[in-house]
Design a protein around this motif. Sequence first.
Motif, short mmCIF file in Angstrom:
data_model
loop_
_atom_site.label_atom_id
_atom_site.label_comp_id
_atom_site.label_asym_id
_atom_site.label_seq_id
_atom_site.Cartn_x
_atom_site.Cartn_y
_atom_site.Cartn_z
N VAL A 165 46.92 -30.36 -63.40
CA VAL A 165 46.67 -30.09 -61.97
C VAL A 165 47.82 -30.62 -61.12
O VAL A 165 48.35 -29.93 -60.24
CB VAL A 165 45.33 -30.70 -61.54
CG1 VAL A 165 45.20 -30.68 -60.02
CG2 VAL A 165 44.17 -29.93 -62.16
N LEU A 166 48.22 -31.88 -61.37
CA LEU A 166 49.32 -32.46 -60.60
C LEU A 166 50.63 -31.72 -60.86
O LEU A 166 51.41 -31.46 -59.93
CB LEU A 166 49.47 -33.94 -60.94
CG LEU A 166 48.39 -34.87 -60.39
CD1 LEU A 166 48.63 -36.30 -60.87
CD2 LEU A 166 48.35 -34.82 -58.87
N GLU A 167 50.89 -31.38 -62.10
CA GLU A 167 52.13 -30.69 -62.46
C GLU A 167 52.23 -29.35 -61.73
O GLU A 167 53.25 -29.03 -61.10
CB GLU A 167 52.18 -30.48 -63.97
CG GLU A 167 53.29 -29.57 -64.45
CD GLU A 167 54.63 -30.25 -64.49
OE1 GLU A 167 55.63 -29.54 -64.73
OE2 GLU A 167 54.70 -31.47 -64.28
N ILE A 168 51.19 -28.55 -61.79
CA ILE A 168 51.21 -27.22 -61.18
C ILE A 168 51.24 -27.33 -59.66
O ILE A 168 52.00 -26.63 -58.98
CB ILE A 168 49.98 -26.41 -61.66
CG1 ILE A 168 50.11 -26.13 -63.16
CG2 ILE A 168 49.85 -25.12 -60.88
CD1 ILE A 168 48.87 -25.53 -63.78
N LEU A 170 52.31 -29.85 -57.71
CA LEU A 170 53.58 -30.38 -57.21
C LEU A 170 54.71 -29.37 -57.38
O LEU A 170 55.61 -29.29 -56.54
CB LEU A 170 53.91 -31.69 -57.91
CG LEU A 170 52.97 -32.86 -57.61
CD1 LEU A 170 53.32 -34.08 -58.44
CD2 LEU A 170 52.99 -33.20 -56.13
N LYS A 171 54.68 -28.60 -58.47
CA LYS A 171 55.68 -27.56 -58.67
C LYS A 171 55.56 -26.48 -57.57
O LYS A 171 56.56 -25.99 -57.04
CB LYS A 171 55.51 -26.92 -60.04
CG LYS A 171 56.13 -27.73 -61.19
CD LYS A 171 57.62 -27.52 -61.28
CE LYS A 171 58.21 -27.94 -62.61
NZ LYS A 171 57.74 -29.13 -63.23
N LEU A 172 54.32 -26.11 -57.25
CA LEU A 172 54.10 -25.12 -56.19
C LEU A 172 54.58 -25.65 -54.84
O LEU A 172 55.21 -24.92 -54.06
CB LEU A 172 52.62 -24.74 -56.12
CG LEU A 172 52.07 -23.92 -57.29
CD1 LEU A 172 50.56 -23.76 -57.17
CD2 LEU A 172 52.73 -22.55 -57.33
N PHE A 173 54.27 -26.91 -54.55
CA PHE A 173 54.74 -27.52 -53.31
C PHE A 173 56.27 -27.50 -53.24
O PHE A 173 56.86 -27.14 -52.22
CB PHE A 173 54.24 -28.95 -53.18
CG PHE A 173 52.85 -29.06 -52.61
CD1 PHE A 173 52.45 -28.27 -51.57
CD2 PHE A 173 51.94 -29.97 -53.12
CE1 PHE A 173 51.18 -28.36 -51.03
CE2 PHE A 173 50.67 -30.07 -52.60
CZ PHE A 173 50.29 -29.26 -51.55
N ASN A 174 56.91 -27.93 -54.33
CA ASN A 174 58.37 -27.97 -54.34
C ASN A 174 58.98 -26.59 -54.14
O ASN A 174 59.95 -26.43 -53.40
CB ASN A 174 58.85 -28.58 -55.66
CG ASN A 174 59.21 -30.05 -55.51
OD1 ASN A 174 58.63 -30.75 -54.70
ND2 ASN A 174 60.16 -30.52 -56.28
N ALA A 175 58.41 -25.59 -54.82
CA ALA A 175 58.95 -24.23 -54.70
C ALA A 175 58.75 -23.69 -53.28
O ALA A 175 59.68 -23.13 -52.68
CB ALA A 175 58.27 -23.32 -55.71
N PHE A 176 57.56 -23.89 -52.73
CA PHE A 176 57.27 -23.36 -51.40
C PHE A 176 58.15 -24.00 -50.33
O PHE A 176 58.77 -23.32 -49.50
CB PHE A 176 55.79 -23.57 -51.06
CG PHE A 176 55.43 -23.16 -49.66
CD1 PHE A 176 55.26 -21.84 -49.34
CD2 PHE A 176 55.28 -24.12 -48.65
CE1 PHE A 176 54.93 -21.45 -48.04
CE2 PHE A 176 54.96 -23.75 -47.37
CZ PHE A 176 54.78 -22.41 -47.06
N PHE A 177 58.22 -25.34 -50.35
CA PHE A 177 58.98 -26.02 -49.31
C PHE A 177 60.50 -25.91 -49.52
O PHE A 177 61.25 -26.00 -48.56
CB PHE A 177 58.55 -27.48 -49.21
CG PHE A 177 57.20 -27.66 -48.61
CD1 PHE A 177 56.99 -27.40 -47.26
CD2 PHE A 177 56.11 -28.05 -49.37
CE1 PHE A 177 55.73 -27.54 -46.70
CE2 PHE A 177 54.86 -28.20 -48.82
CZ PHE A 177 54.66 -27.95 -47.47
N SER A 178 60.93 -25.72 -50.76
CA SER A 178 62.35 -25.45 -50.98
C SER A 178 62.77 -24.16 -50.30
O SER A 178 63.85 -24.06 -49.70
CB SER A 178 62.65 -25.35 -52.49
OG SER A 178 62.47 -26.59 -53.12
#
Length: 435
Positions: A165-168, A170-178
């Motif tokens: 859950v944390l991996e997916i 945080l990856k989504l957050f990083n991709a979206f905000f990048s």
Amino acid sequence: MEEELKNLIKVSVSVIISISYCYYVPTRIKPGIFRFLSVLPICSLFRVLPLFFASVHLSGYTALFISWLANFKLILFSFDQGPLFPLPSNLTRFICFACFPIKLQQNPKRRDYFFQWEYPIEVLFSNQFVTKVVILSVVLHMYNHIQHIYPIVLFVLYPLHLYLVLEILLKLFNAFFSIALDCELEPQLNEPYVAYSLRDFWGHWWTLMLPTILLPDVYARMRRITEGKMNSESALYLGVFVIFLVSGALHEFLFFYITREPPTGEVTLFFVLHGVCIVAYDARLKKKIARWIGFEFYPCLMLQVMVMGFVVVTAGWLFFPPLVRTGKIQRFANEALLFIGFVRNLFNESLFFMRKFFNEALFFTGFVMRKLFNEALFFIGFVKLKLFNESSLFFIMRKLFNEAMFFIGFVIRKLFNEAMFFIGFVKLKLFTFGW
């Protein structure tokens, strides 16, 4: 569901207004105790926001992102430290960096991509990320048969669920905000299962945002307090132990928001145990073991298995029992499956609407093309009638004109038929399954 959405909107508006205040007012105050006092009411407000939710996901994420991370970031910001210093260039960036577990990459790597968003999109569509999404879906569905699962399997299931859950997320957050902020962000979870030691696990592989916040706010202050009172090595170990103690207390608050029950101290004991093990291993055991076996341990698969085994066993013993006793771990899975079902239904409805719109568009396009074609033929026939009706002087010209009109009409009909055939073929291929 409607009540939770209303509460989510209210909480989101309150957070945006509060962070906007922190961007405009405290920044005009000199760093120090007075700026800290100016953000203290906001920190107090953030402490009660998770209590507005009944959902374990919304209350848990609000507690983690707002009551915990945002508060620590604002406290560090009061003293010109942390992820919010130096001050972001605009209010939008300030809100994003304050409220979400993202951090600007200090030394961004040069990547051979034409667009900035190509790399985060590539990460989300990588085989590794897709595999983790599939595994998470399997883990969530395993909760439907949890009464038939052996307890020893649950020791692995719960940590795997938390990690995925944390991996997916945080990856989504990083991709979206990048993409949204047009910048490169640091990864917040770095494949912790490859850690060779507990220190390595907590310091370099697990959630990397927490050490960057706890180190300047807890560890640095502890080192200043103990400076001159004990040697540097003892101060180092004491600082590490205090960090784990504070982290355990913060997780107790986090579990209180999720379970709404008084803390039991088990979560704090989990982090204290890991802190003690790290300090004991680095201070004494590492040298004694090396002297006993005649050589030092080097990174290997056996160490990875031992570290992950210790983390999984201690988590099943101390970390997850408060969630299991209150049934919140099951609610996490049920809410996730409910949300996935909602998204699937929304996706199906969107596909139905798109199919309806596509059919209507094709019908309208065909109708208009036929209407224009008939009008064009009628106009051509009218022109022929006016120009060549009962006229022997233009017999040759009429003949040529008739042949040209016949050829043009043949070509237009041929193209129209081919276009209709191609459109029908595309519809058949697109909407064969379930349409």
